[in-house]
Design an enzyme around this catalytic site. Structure first.
Site, PDB file in Angstrom:
ATOM      1  N   TYR A   1      -2.791  -1.703  10.317  1.00 15.31           N
ATOM      2  CA  TYR A   1      -2.689  -1.813   8.863  1.00 15.31           C
ATOM      3  C   TYR A   1      -1.339  -1.287   8.378  1.00 15.31           C
ATOM      4  O   TYR A   1      -0.645  -1.935   7.580  1.00 15.31           O
ATOM      5  CB  TYR A   1      -3.838  -1.034   8.231  1.00 15.31           C
ATOM      6  CG  TYR A   1      -3.927  -1.119   6.726  1.00 15.31           C
ATOM      7  CD1 TYR A   1      -4.706  -2.097   6.112  1.00 15.31           C
ATOM      8  CD2 TYR A   1      -3.263  -0.203   5.907  1.00 15.31           C
ATOM      9  CE1 TYR A   1      -4.808  -2.172   4.735  1.00 15.31           C
ATOM     10  CE2 TYR A   1      -3.354  -0.273   4.536  1.00 15.31           C
ATOM     11  CZ  TYR A   1      -4.128  -1.255   3.944  1.00 15.31           C
ATOM     12  OH  TYR A   1      -4.214  -1.323   2.569  1.00 15.31           O
TER      13      TYR A   1
ATOM     14  N   SER B   1       0.860  -1.184   0.000  1.00 17.70           N
ATOM     15  CA  SER B   1       0.000   0.000   0.000  1.00 17.70           C
ATOM     16  C   SER B   1       0.896   1.233   0.000  1.00 17.70           C
ATOM     17  O   SER B   1       2.074   1.155   0.379  1.00 17.70           O
ATOM     18  CB  SER B   1      -0.872   0.005   1.269  1.00 17.70           C
ATOM     19  OG  SER B   1      -1.515   1.245   1.454  1.00 17.70           O
TER      20      SER B   1
END
Length: 258
Positions: free
Chosen positions: A153, A140
């Site tokens: 995350y 990401s």
């Protein structure tokens, strides 16, 4: 990286997190290219998606070590070997560090960092034996930068980049490459579901979350289509990418250009 380009040799791919979003797009694209694909997801609804694409389906909760090993074993059982591993499965929970539930922290790290390690470990002997392998980790933009409210995350995605680099160094002499793809916000259910959470956390309207948080640092003011990530994954899984390893490929709308 054209969606119509064909791989030199059809390969066997295991893709995780395939019931929607990036994983679904990768399964469809890989099948279109002629690869044999095992789609792995905890959601049984993923079977219909896999069937429609021409992929096999394996239901598994990858937060368990046995399930990770079973997924690799299933791919080898069905197709005889395993060439491509694409680690995509993920979840999200938005909360401040002070309020973040420990159980949710552990679940996210188990699914998004430990599972990719265990799947890589299980797939490694088959790739080493063949002298050819591709490990692709969907990281990401949050593997490069941080944002408030996403401690688990972001920690998992930063760790995934470290795992990618280590696998690249260990796999180079064996014909195994490892790369990470680092997208900004992609138009997926995972992103859609966190808009309301972000709105509550920041005291904003949902449209303000998109404009002032998700797209604030982007030069290109739109969400990414999952097919764009799938096309990049197809390149990294191809023979043409044999000299590419240990890299983090930003597909981030210019987020990290600042």
């Amino acid at each position: 990286m054209s969606p119509t380009s064909q791989p030199t040799i059809p390969r066997v791919a295991l893709v995780t997190g395939t019931s929607s979003g990036i994983g679904e797009a990768v399964v469809k694209h890989f099948c279109h290219l002629g690869h044999q694909v095992l789609a792995v997801d905890y959601n049984p609804d993923g079977k219909a998606i896999a069937d429609a694409a021409g992929a096999a389906f394996f239901e598994a909760d990858l937060t368990g070590a046995d399930a990770c090993r079973a997924a690799v074993a299933e791919a080898v059982k069905r197709f005889g070997h395993l060439d491509i591993l694409l680690n995509n499965a993920g979840i999200q929970h938005v909360a401040s560090i002070e309020e973040f539930p420990e159980a949710k922290w552990r679940q996210i790290l188990d699914l998004m960092l430990t599972a990719p390690f265990l799947l890589t470990q299980a797939a490694w002997p088959y790739m080493r034996k063949a002298g050819w392998g591709r490990i692709i980790n969907i990281a990401s933009v949050h593997a490069q930068v941080a944002s408030p409210g996403k401690a688990a995350y972001i920690s998992a995605k930063h760790g995934m980049v470290g795992l990618t680099k280590t696998a690249a160094l260990e796999g180079g002499a064996l014909g195994i490459t490892a790369n990470a793809i680092c997208p900004a916000y992609v138009k997926t259910p995972l992103v859609d579901n966190q808009i309301a959470d972000q709105a509550r956390m920041h005291g904003m309207e949902e449209q303000e979350v998109i404009e002032q948080i998700m797209l604030k640092n982007a030069a290109i003011k739109r969400l990414i289509d999952p097919s764009e990530v799938a096309s990049l994954a197809a390149y990294l899984a191809s023979d043409a990418a044999g000299a590419v390893t240990g890299a983090s490929w930003n597909i981030d709308l210019g987020w990290t250009a600042q």
